[in-house]
Write a protein that holds these residues in place. Structure first.
Motif, PDB file in Angstrom:
ATOM      1  N   ASN A 140       0.825  -1.199   0.000  1.00  0.00           N
ATOM      2  CA  ASN A 140       0.000   0.000   0.000  1.00  0.00           C
ATOM      3  C   ASN A 140       0.864   1.257   0.000  1.00  0.00           C
ATOM      4  OD1 ASN A 140      -1.245   2.256   1.672  1.00  0.00           O
ATOM      5  ND2 ASN A 140      -3.030   0.998   1.195  1.00  0.00           N
ATOM      6  N   THR A 191      -3.078  -1.086   7.202  1.00  0.00           N
ATOM      7  CA  THR A 191      -3.865  -0.994   5.977  1.00  0.00           C
ATOM      8  C   THR A 191      -5.143  -1.813   6.039  1.00  0.00           C
ATOM      9  OG1 THR A 191      -2.528  -2.777   5.070  1.00  0.00           O
ATOM     10  CG2 THR A 191      -1.890  -0.546   4.489  1.00  0.00           C
ATOM     11  N   LEU A 199       1.198   3.245   3.268  1.00  0.00           N
ATOM     12  CA  LEU A 199       2.014   2.521   4.242  1.00  0.00           C
ATOM     13  C   LEU A 199       3.487   2.652   3.901  1.00  0.00           C
ATOM     14  CD1 LEU A 199       2.063   0.705   6.690  1.00  0.00           C
ATOM     15  CD2 LEU A 199       1.964  -1.258   5.157  1.00  0.00           C
ATOM     16  N   PHE A 229      -4.122   7.662  10.383  1.00  0.00           N
ATOM     17  CA  PHE A 229      -2.817   6.994  10.268  1.00  0.00           C
ATOM     18  C   PHE A 229      -1.757   7.963   9.759  1.00  0.00           C
ATOM     19  CE2 PHE A 229       0.148   3.651   9.740  1.00  0.00           C
ATOM     20  CZ  PHE A 229       0.719   3.731   8.485  1.00  0.00           C
ATOM     21  N   GLN A 230      -2.149   8.791   8.801  1.00  0.00           N
ATOM     22  CA  GLN A 230      -1.173   9.711   8.251  1.00  0.00           C
ATOM     23  C   GLN A 230      -0.969  10.925   9.135  1.00  0.00           C
ATOM     24  OE1 GLN A 230      -3.096  10.086   4.422  1.00  0.00           O
ATOM     25  NE2 GLN A 230      -1.309   9.166   3.455  1.00  0.00           N
ATOM     26  N   ALA A 286       4.736   5.991   4.907  1.00  0.00           N
ATOM     27  CA  ALA A 286       4.895   6.119   6.360  1.00  0.00           C
ATOM     28  C   ALA A 286       6.118   5.346   6.849  1.00  0.00           C
ATOM     29  CB  ALA A 286       3.638   5.610   7.065  1.00  0.00           C
ATOM     30  N   MET A 287       6.353   4.150   6.282  1.00  0.00           N
ATOM     31  CA  MET A 287       7.507   3.351   6.700  1.00  0.00           C
ATOM     32  C   MET A 287       8.803   4.051   6.311  1.00  0.00           C
ATOM     33  SD  MET A 287       6.954   0.443   8.270  1.00  0.00           S
ATOM     34  CE  MET A 287       7.949  -0.966   7.791  1.00  0.00           C
ATOM     35  N   VAL A 347       3.185   3.313  13.362  1.00  0.00           N
ATOM     36  CA  VAL A 347       3.359   2.890  11.964  1.00  0.00           C
ATOM     37  C   VAL A 347       3.308   1.361  11.871  1.00  0.00           C
ATOM     38  CG1 VAL A 347       4.740   3.132   9.861  1.00  0.00           C
ATOM     39  CG2 VAL A 347       4.809   4.911  11.576  1.00  0.00           C
ATOM     40  N   ASN A 348       2.220   0.794  12.297  1.00  0.00           N
ATOM     41  CA  ASN A 348       2.061  -0.654  12.191  1.00  0.00           C
ATOM     42  C   ASN A 348       1.841  -1.064  10.757  1.00  0.00           C
ATOM     43  OD1 ASN A 348       2.184  -1.525  14.958  1.00  0.00           O
ATOM     44  ND2 ASN A 348       0.297  -0.409  15.273  1.00  0.00           N
ATOM     45  N   THR A 349       2.520  -2.139  10.328  1.00  0.00           N
ATOM     46  CA  THR A 349       2.412  -2.533   8.926  1.00  0.00           C
ATOM     47  C   THR A 349       1.079  -3.178   8.602  1.00  0.00           C
ATOM     48  OG1 THR A 349       3.684  -4.475   9.558  1.00  0.00           O
ATOM     49  CG2 THR A 349       4.875  -2.730   8.430  1.00  0.00           C
ATOM     50  N   ARG A 394      10.072  -4.349  14.968  1.00  0.00           N
ATOM     51  CA  ARG A 394      10.019  -3.509  16.162  1.00  0.00           C
ATOM     52  C   ARG A 394      10.923  -3.972  17.297  1.00  0.00           C
ATOM     53  NH1 ARG A 394       5.993  -0.122  14.059  1.00  0.00           N
ATOM     54  NH2 ARG A 394       6.747  -0.508  11.971  1.00  0.00           N
ATOM     55  N   MET A 423       1.275  -6.135  13.287  1.00  0.00           N
ATOM     56  CA  MET A 423       2.401  -6.157  12.346  1.00  0.00           C
ATOM     57  C   MET A 423       2.117  -7.199  11.296  1.00  0.00           C
ATOM     58  SD  MET A 423       4.405  -3.859  13.404  1.00  0.00           S
ATOM     59  CE  MET A 423       5.727  -4.164  12.250  1.00  0.00           C
ATOM     60  N   PHE A 437      -7.991   0.474   5.981  1.00  0.00           N
ATOM     61  CA  PHE A 437      -8.307   1.371   4.879  1.00  0.00           C
ATOM     62  C   PHE A 437      -7.948   0.820   3.502  1.00  0.00           C
ATOM     63  CE2 PHE A 437      -4.351   2.895   6.900  1.00  0.00           C
ATOM     64  CZ  PHE A 437      -3.456   2.880   5.845  1.00  0.00           C
ATOM     65  N   ASP A 438      -7.651  -0.460   3.414  1.00  0.00           N
ATOM     66  CA  ASP A 438      -7.341  -1.063   2.119  1.00  0.00           C
ATOM     67  C   ASP A 438      -7.634  -2.534   2.178  1.00  0.00           C
ATOM     68  OD1 ASP A 438      -4.344  -1.052  -0.011  1.00  0.00           O
ATOM     69  OD2 ASP A 438      -6.319  -1.897  -0.288  1.00  0.00           O
ATOM     70  N   ARG A 468       9.434   6.777   8.669  1.00  0.00           N
ATOM     71  CA  ARG A 468       9.837   6.281   9.987  1.00  0.00           C
ATOM     72  C   ARG A 468      11.323   5.986  10.059  1.00  0.00           C
ATOM     73  NH1 ARG A 468       7.356   3.549  14.324  1.00  0.00           N
ATOM     74  NH2 ARG A 468       8.752   2.061  15.350  1.00  0.00           N
ATOM     75  N   LYS A 503      -7.391   6.200   7.228  1.00  0.00           N
ATOM     76  CA  LYS A 503      -6.132   6.531   6.560  1.00  0.00           C
ATOM     77  C   LYS A 503      -5.611   7.877   7.029  1.00  0.00           C
ATOM     78  CE  LYS A 503      -6.109   7.153   2.005  1.00  0.00           C
ATOM     79  NZ  LYS A 503      -5.997   6.817   0.584  1.00  0.00           N
TER      80      LYS A 503
END
Lengths: 318, 566, 351
Positions: A40, B130, A43, B145-146, A46-47, B125-127, A82, B43, B133-134, A50, B142
Motif C-alpha cells: 500500500n 492498511t 504505508l 494513520f497519516q 509512512a515506513m 506505523v504498524n504494517t 520492532r 504487524m 483502509f485497504d 519512519r 487513513k
C-alpha cells in the motif's frame, strides 16, 4: 605493553567506525525497499518516513551516527519487526555459543592428536591416512557433511534426532544428544586445519638440533618429544587456535538451516536480503568487533607465549 | 527370585504404557518454511497473514462447514454475523458475552477499540494498519494513520456499548468483503501488556515478539515459542468455536524449517503431518491418494508493454500472436510440473457472491468462454504473426523478455518460451531476447515502462477480484506501464468497487467478465500459469473436506487424527 | 660399574662399518673404524669434512638417523656392548656416562625453555633430584663453566646469551650428571677465536677437575695441538693414522697426515706464499675405490695403493699408520719438505 594495547584499541575504534560507515552506504545500494512489491502506497510512505529513508543520504548518515553514539542502534525493520537490534542478536547468542564451544572442544584436541600422530609416524600408513582425511575435510564443505550426517545417522539409522531438540530444557541430556551431529559437522573443517599445522610444526621440531641435544643428554625419544618438540610446536599454533576461539560467535548458516538451529548464522543473510538496514549494521558491527579483537589477541598472545618476543627486544647480554 | 523378576517385568510394562499414554495428544505436526518473528496482530508479515493468528480471536472465522461441503463464515467473538442496513456503508458488530483472555481479563468492545486505535496510530506505523483502509475503507482511518486527522472520534469506529461496535465506511462494501477483511484481520490486544511493552516515545512496542508478551484468546492458546525454532498451541476450551464443537484436535506443533531436505526427512519419518512436494518427490508421489492440490489465487503471466520503445510492440497482431503461442502448458506441466496452465486473468479459486450461496467465478459461463477463447492456439498465433510481419515491413522482429534471475525454473521457462516462439514463427523472422533481472529491479522496470515482455504477477484477493483489478486502471499510482488505457475498464472497475454495481452480484460477475475480455483482447497481459502446489498429508490425518475450498483450503485445523497413540 | 683407573681403556671401537641408505645407493660412511679411549685422556679425531668424524660419534652415542645401517663391528663401553643395546637402555647411559656437545649452541638449546630448567632437566628426570637440590647443583655448574651472576641468569632464555655463553651452558648441561666421557663435536667451530680459546681452556680445566675422558672432533689442527693427548686421523671412513700428539705432529707417517700438516698456514707463512692444497676431493663413498682411498690424491702413491688397502702398521706401542709406506719393503721416503723444515723450526722454538 600497555601503551601498545591502548594504541591498538584506538586503531580498532577507528576501523570500526569506518566499517559501519561504509556498511551504511553499501547496504543502501542493494536493491530492495522496506516493503515488498505491491504494498500500500500510504504505508510505504509512512515506513520510509519512519526510517528516515525519505531524507537525503548524508542527513540519514548524520542521524545514524548520532544515534549510534548515544547507543540507540535502531530496531529491526522487517525480520524481527520492532525489536531492538541487539535484543535480536543477544537472543541467538547462547545457542550459537554453546554449539561453537562444543565444536572447539572436539576440534582442538582431535586436531592436535591427529597432527602429532601424523608427524611422529611421518610417511607411514597412519600419516597418509590422516593426510587424506585432512584433504577431504578441507575440500568438502561443512553443509555436505551436515546433510550426510543427518541423512545417514539421523534419518536412516535413527541414532540421533533429525533436528536440534528445542523443546528439551537448555543443555539437558536430550538436547545435548541432538547437538552431536551439528557439532560434528562444524568440527570437520577445523580439525583438518589444526592437524595440518600441528603436523608441519612438530615435524620440523622433531628434526631440530635441540631435539638432538635433548636426546644426547639422556632423555628418551618420548621424553624429548613431549618436553621439547611439542612445546616448541605449540607456539605457532596460537595463530590458528586463537582465531578459532574468537569465531565462537560466528554461525554457520547452512548447518543451522539443516538442523533447525535458531542461531546467528542465517541472521546476516536474512537481514541483507530483506533490506533490514539497522540489523545488518548491528551484525556487521558485532562481527567486526570480534574479528578485530581476535587479531589483537593473537598478536598479544604471541607476545605472551613466545618468550623470544616477550622478553626479547633484541638485547642479549654477555 | 522368580517373583522379583516377574515384578520387575510388570513394573517395566506399566512404565512403558504410562509413557505411551502420557504422549497421547492429538497434535497436528506442522512445518513452516519461514519463521513468524512476531505474533503482534498489528504487524503484517507474510507468514502471520497465512496463519491468521490462531491464538487470537476475531469477529468471524472462515471454516469448513460441518458437513464438509462448503466454506462457512462462522462468528467467533461476534455473537452473530455482522449486518449492514444501509447498503454496506455502516456495519454493526455485536460481540458475545463472557469473552476473555486466558488469564481471565475480559474482552469487550472497548478492548477492540483500543486495539484498532493502536493499529492505526500514526507514531507506531504498524504494517497491518492498511487492514482498516485497504481495500475496505473505514472513514478517516487513513487520515488518522497519516496524522492529518488527530481526533479519534472522527474515525469511523464507534463503541455503542460494551458489546457493540459500529463501523462507518467511506465506500460501501458487500458481506463477503466485510467478513473477509475487517472481520478476519482485526484482533484484540491486551492493553496492559501492550502498554508495558511500549518504548519511551511510544513509537514502537515489543508486544507479541516473545512467548511472555503474547497472550491468547482464540481457539488456540500459545504454550511454547522458541523464536526461529518452533511454537506450540493447545486448544482453548473457553473459545466459542471450540465450545461449539468445531475442532477435534488437542493442539498444534509448528516447526520452522527452511531446509526442504530436512522437512522431507521429517515427514517420511512421521514427524510432520504435512509436506509440500517438489521436484522428484512430486513425480514419485503425485498419484498418491494422500496428495492434495492447493490452489493459489493469482495468475502468473507476462506483462506486455504496447507503449514500449520497441515500436513493434504497438502492433496488436504481434501481441495476439504472442498470446496464442505462449507456452503455458509447457511451463506449467514440463518445467514446474504441478502448476496449472492459465489462459485467463482471474484464478480458478476465486470465490464470489452470486446472490445465492456464492460461486467459483471461473465456473460461470462467461468465465468459461473467456478461458476457451484465449486458450493456446498455435495455428491462430502463426496467422496473427504473419499479418504482423507484413505490417511491420517484413523485417525480423525482436522482442525483449525479462525473467527473474537466480531461479533455475524461471530460466528454463524463458528458454522454453524462446524455443517455442522462434520455432513457430521462424528464427529468421523472430527473435526473443532473454534478459535475467532480479525480481525487485524487474518490477521497477515494468513501472518505468522499460521492457517489452516481463514475467510477473499481481496478487489477487480470493474473494474480491474487482479490487484486484485496480492496478490496470489508468490512474493507479503504482501501475506497470502496459499501454493499456481504457475508459470502459476504468468505469467498470469503479462501479464494482465503489459504485452502482457493488451490491449487484450478477452485474459484478458480468462486469468482471468484460474486464477480463478487455485486458486479454488488448493483450495487456499474457496469462501463463497458476502457481498451485501439491501437498501430501500424513495417513493419520483425516481432512474435513476432499475438495479445495477457497479461504480454508482443506481445513487442516478441523481435521481428525486417527490412531492417536503412535 | 668397576672403577677404572687412569690410563685404562674405557671405550673400545672395533672395525665399525656403517652405511646410509639413500636414493643414490648406500653410502659407505664408515669402512672399518677402530680406536679406543683411555680414562682421563683427551683423544682428538681429525679429518676433513665428510671423513666420517661426526658419524662415528653419532654411532657411539646411538643418535644416528633412521636410514643408517650398521654393517659390522663392535663398540664396547666399560665392558658393555653398546651396539646391541636398545635405545631405551642406552638413554640411561647418555648424559650420566657419556655426554655430547655439538657445534652450534644456539640451535642446540631449546629456544623457549629457560636455561636453568634445561640444566636441571636431566638432574630431575634421570637422577630424580628434588627441585631445590637440582637448582643448587645447576648454579654450581653455571659458576663452574664461568657464567657470571648465575642466580640472575638461571631464569633467562638462550637468546639472551652470547655465543660463548651458550656453549658454556651446553657444557654445563653435558656435565650435569657427572659423566665419565665427554664427546665434543667441533664445539668451537661456530665461535670466534678469542672465545674459542676460552672454551678450550674451560674444557681442559673441567677435564682435570672432574677426571673426564674427552673425545674431541675437529678439523682444526691448531685445536688438536692445544688439547689432545692422542690423535686419530680419519679419511674416507677409516682411521689412517693414530698416535700421541707428539708422534703425530713431529713424526707423521701417513701421506694424508703430511698433507694436512702442510696445508695449515703457520706464522712463517707470508702473504705471497701460496697455501698448500691437497688436490682432489673425497672419493665417491657409494662405491668406494679399491685399495687405499687416498691413493688418487696421494703423490706418494704406489701401485699397490690402488690395488689393496693397507693394514695398520705398528710404528710404536702408541703409533700406528695405515699406509704401504710403512711396509718393510716400501721405499723410505721420510717426511717431505716443506713439512720437515717446519717441524724442525717448531722443535727449535720449543727448546
Amino acid at each position: 605493553m600497555a601503551k601498545y594495547i591502548v594504541k591498538r584499541i584506538l586503531a580498532m575504534v577507528l576501523t570500526l567506525f569506518i566499517i559501519i560507515s561504509i556498511s551504511f552506504f553499501a547496504i543502501r545500494l542493494i536493491p530492495g525497499d522496506v516493503l515488498g512489491e505491491g504494498a500500500n502506497p500510504e504505508l510505504r510512505a509512512a515506513m520510509r518516513a519512519r526510517y528516515h529513508l525519505d531524507k537525503p543520504l548524508i542527513e540519514q548518515y548524520v542521524i545514524f551516527i548520532k544515534n549510534f553514539l548515544s547507543f540507540d542502534f535502531g530496531e529491526s525493520i522487517n525480520l524481527y519487526p520492532r525489536r531492538p537490534v541487539f535484543d535480536v542478536i543477544a537472543e541467538k547468542v547462547p545457542l550459537t555459543l554453546v554449539l561453537n564451544i562444543f565444536s572447539l572442544i572436539i576440534t582442538i584436541p582431535t586436531g592436535i592428536a591427529c597432527g602429532i600422530a601424523a608427524a611422529l609416524k611421518k610417511n607411514t600408513l597412519t600419516d597418509h591416512a590422516i593426510s587424506t582425511m585432512v584433504v577431504f575435510n578441507v575440500s568438502v564443505p561443512s553443509f555436505v557433511f551436515a546433510s550426510l550426517l543427518q541423512y545417514f545417522l539421523a534419518y536412516k539409522l535413527g541414532w540421533f534426532p533429525i533436528l536440534l531438540d528445542l523443546k528439551a530444557p537448555f543443555m539437558s541430556g536430550a538436547q545435548l544428544w541432538s547437538m552431536v551431529l551439528p557439532v560434528l559437522a562444524l568440527s570437520f573443517g577445523g580439525i583438518a586445519t589444526i592437524t595440518r599445522y600441528m603436523r608441519a610444526e612438530l615435524f620440523e621440531a622433531l628434526s631440530s638440533e635441540y631435539m638432538l641435544l635433548a636426546r644426547a643428554k639422556g632423555l628418551t625419544q618420548l621424553q624429548a618429544t613431549v618436553r621439547h618438540a611439542l612445546r616448541n610446536s605449540f607456539i605457532p599454533l596460537c595463530n590458528v587456535i586463537v582465531p578459532m576461539f574468537m569465531s565462537v560467535l560466528s554461525g554457520s548458516m547452512v548447518v543451522e538451516t539443516i538442523f533447525n538451529i535458531p542461531g546467528l548464522g542465517s541472521l546476516m543473510t536474512g537481514s541483507i536480503s530483506t533490506s533490514d538496514y539497522y540489523l545488518t549494521i548491528a551484525i556487521l558491527f558485532v562481527y567486526s568487533l570480534i574479528n578485530l579483537t581476535s587479531v589483537l589477541v593473537v598478536d598479544l598472545s604471541y607476545g605472551i607465549v613466545d618468550p623470544r618476543i616477550r622478553i626479547g627486544g633484541g638485547k642479549t647480554r654477555e | 527370585m522368580k517373583k522379583l523378576l516377574a515384578f520387575v517385568l510388570v513394573l517395566a510394562l506399566a512404565l512403558t504404557c504410562s509413557v505411551a499414554l502420557a504422549d497421547h495428544t492429538d497434535n497436528i505436526l506442522y512445518g513452516w518454511t519461514t519463521s513468524p518473528t512476531t505474533l503482534n496482530p498489528h504487524m503484517y508479515t507474510s507468514t502471520t497473514a497465512s496463519t491468521r493468528m490462531p491464538n487470537l480471536g476475531t469477529f468471524v472465522r472462515q471454516m469448513v462447514s460441518k458437513d464438509g461441503t462448503s466454506l462457512e463464515f462462522v462468528p467467533e467473538h461476534a455473537a452473530e454475523l455482522p449486518t449492514s442496513s444501509d447498503g454496506g456503508y455502516t456495519w454493526t458488530v455485536k460481540l458475545r458475552d463472557g469473552l476473555k483472555w486466558t488469564d481471565g481479563t475480559p474482552i469487550d468492545a472497548y478492548t477492540y477499540e483500543y486495539s484498532m486505535k493502536m493499529l492505526i496510530d500514526p507514531k507506531l506505523v504498524n504494517t497491518a494498519a492498511t487492514y482498516l483502509f485497504d481495500p475496505v475503507v473505514v472513514k478517516n482511518a487513513k487520515e488518522y494513520f497519516q496524522g492529518t486527522v488527530t481526533d479519534w472520534n472522527e474515525v469511523g469506529i464507534k463503541v455503542l456499548d460494551a458489546n457493540t461496535i459500529e463501523f462507518s465506511l467511506e465506500y460501501p462494501c458487500t458481506d463477503i468483503d466485510f467478513y473477509t477483511t475487517i472481520c478476519q484481520y482485526i484482533n484484540p490486544v491486551k492493553e496492559d501488556l501492550y502498554e508495558a511493552c511500549m518504548n519511551g516515545d511510544r513509537t514502537a512496542t515489543t508486544y507479541g515478539t516473545t512467548l511472555e508478551t503474547t497472550p491468547s484468546c482464540g481457539y488456540f492458546i500459545l504454550t511454547e515459542w522458541v523464536i526461529d525454532g518452533y511454537y506450540a498451541f493447545e486448544i482453548n476450551p473457553d473459545d466459542p468455536l471450540v465450545q461449539d464443537g468445531w475442532f477435534s484436535i488437542d493442539g498444534e506443533h509448528d516447526q520452522f524449517l527452511s531446509s526442504n531436505t530436512t522437512r522431507s526427512e521429517l515427514f517420511w519419518n512421521g514427524d510432520l503431518d504435512y509436506h509440500t512436494l517438489t521436484g522428484t518427490e512430486y513425480d514419485t508421489y503425485k498419484d498418491d491418494p494422500r496428495v492434495y492440490k492447493n490452489m493459489t489465487s493469482s495468475v502468473w503471466g507476462l506483462f506486455v508493454n504496447s507503449a514500449s520503445k520497441n515500436t513493434a510492440m504497438a502492433n496488436k497482431n504481434l501481441r495476439l500472436a504472442l498470446q496464442y503461442a505462449a507456452p503455458r502448458e509447457e511451463m506449467s506441466y514440463d518445467v514446474y510440473k504441478m502448476y496449472t496452465a492459465a489462459s485467463y486473468m482471474v484464478a480458478e479459486s476465486i470465490f464470489v457472491d452470486d446472490g445465492a450461496e456464492g460461486t467459483i467465478y471461473r465456473k460461470t459461463e462467461g468465465a468459461q468462454a473467456i478461458k476457451e477463447k484465449y486458450a493456446t492456439n498455435r495455428e491462430l498465433a502463426l496467422e496473427y504473426f504473419n499479418k504482423a510481419y507484413e505490417e511491420l515491413g517484413g523485417q525480423k522482429i525482436t522482442v525483449g523478455y525479462i525473467y527473474f534471475d537466480q531461479q533455475e525454473d524461471m530460466k528454463r521457462t524463458a528458454e522454453v518460451a524462446k524455443e517455442i516462439f522462434e520455432n513457430l514463427f521462424g528464427a529468421d523472422r523472430f527473435e526473443l531476447a532473454l534478459e535475467a533481472v532480479l525480481p525487485q529491479p524487474a518490477y521497477d522496470r515494468y513501472r518505468a515502462g522499460d521492457y517489452d515482455l516481463g514475467i510477473g504477477v499481481r496478487l489477487c484477493s480470493p474473494f474480491n477480484p474487482w479490487t484486484s483489478m485496480a492496478p490496470w486502471t489508468t490512474d493507479f499510482a503504482d501501475k506497470y506501464i502496459t499501454g493499456f488505457d481504457n475508459e470502459e475498464f476504468d468505469q467498470l472497475q469503479y462501479d464494482c468497487v465503489y459504485g452502482d454495481l457493488l451490491n449487484d452480484p450478477q452485474g459484478k460477475i458480468e462486469a468482471l467478465n468484460r474486464m477480463e475480455e478487455l485486458l486479454l483482447g488488448e493483450v495487456a497481459f499474457i496469462p501463463l500459469m497458476q502457481n498451485d502446489n501439491s501437498v501430501i498429508y500424513n495417513e493419520r490425518i483425516w481432512l474435513p473436506t476432499e475438495e479445495f475450498l477457497t479461504g480454508v483450503g482443506y481445513g487442516l485445523t478441523q481435521c481428525t487424527i486417527e490412531n492417536p497413540v503412535n | 660399574m668397576n672403577e677404572y683407573q687412569k690410563g685404562e681403556r674405557i671405550l673400545d671401537v672395533q672395525d665399525l662399518e656403517l652405511g646410509f641408505n639413500t636414493y643414490a645407493g648406500q653410502v659407505q660412511a664408515l669402512r672399518g673404524v677402530s680406536f679406543h679411549l683411555n680414562k682421563g685422556e683427551t683423544l682428538a679425531i681429525v679429518g676433513e669434512s665428510g671423513s666420517g668424524k661426526s658419524v662415528t660419534i653419532k654411532t657411539v652415542t646411538k643418535l644416528l638417523a633412521p636410514n643408517a645401517v650398521i654393517k659390522g663391528g663392535s663398540i664396547t663401553y666399560k665392558g658393555q656392548d653398546i651396539l646391541n643395546m636398545t635405545d631405551k637402555q642406552f638413554s640411561q647411559l647418555r648424559g650420566s656416562e657419556i655426554s655430547v656437545i655439538f657445534q652450534d649452541p644456539l640451535s642446540s638449546l631449546d629456544p623457549v625453555m629457560k636455561i636453568g630448567k634445561q640444566i636441571t632437566e636431566t638432574l630431575r628426570i634421570k637422577l630424580k633430584m628434588p627441585r631445590e637440590q637440582a637448582k643448587a647443583r645447576a648454579l654450581e655448574l653455571m659458576a663452574a663453566v664461568g657464567i657470571p651472576e648465575p642466580e640472575k641468569r638461571f631464569d633467562e632464555f638462550p637468546f639472551q646469551f652470547s655465543g660463548g655463553m651458550r656453549q658454556r651452558i651446553v657444557i654445563a648441561i653435558a656435565l650435569a650428571c657427572n659423566p665419565e666421557v665427554l664427546i665434543c663435536d667441533e664445539p668451537t667451530t661456530a665461535l670466534d677465536v678469542t672465545i674459542q680459546s676460552q672454551i678450550l681452556e674451560l674444557i681442559g680445566e673441567l677435564q682435570r677437575k672432574n677426571d673426564l675422558s674427552v673425545i674431541f672432533i675437529t678439523h682444526d689442527l691448531g685445536v688438536v695441538a692445544n688439547v689432545a693427548d692422542r690423535v686419530c686421523v680419519m679419511y674416507a671412513g677409516k682411521i689412517v693414522e693414530t698416535g700421541t700428539v707428539e708422534e703425530i705432529f713431529y713424526d707423521p707417517r701417513h701421506p694424508y697426515t703430511w698433507s694436512l700438516l702442510t696445508s695449515m698456514p703457520s706464522l712463517a707463512t707470508s702473504a705471497e706464499d701460496k697455501l698448500t692444497v691437497i688436490p682432489g676431493s673425497l672419493p665417491n663413498m657409494v662405491h668406494p675405490p679399491k685399495g687405499d682411498a687416498f691413493a688418487a690424491r696421494n703423490r706418494f702413491a704406489m701401485k699397490i695403493d690402488f690395488e689393496e688397502e693397507p693394514p695398520m702398521f705398528k710404528i710404536s706401542d702408541t703409533h700406528y699408520a695405515a699406509t704401504w709406506l710403512e711396509h718393510p719393503d716400501a721405499p723410505k721416503i721420510g717426511i717431505p719438505e716443506p713439512l720437515k723444515s717446519r717441524i724442525a723450526a717448531q722443535l727449535a722454538r720449543e727448546v
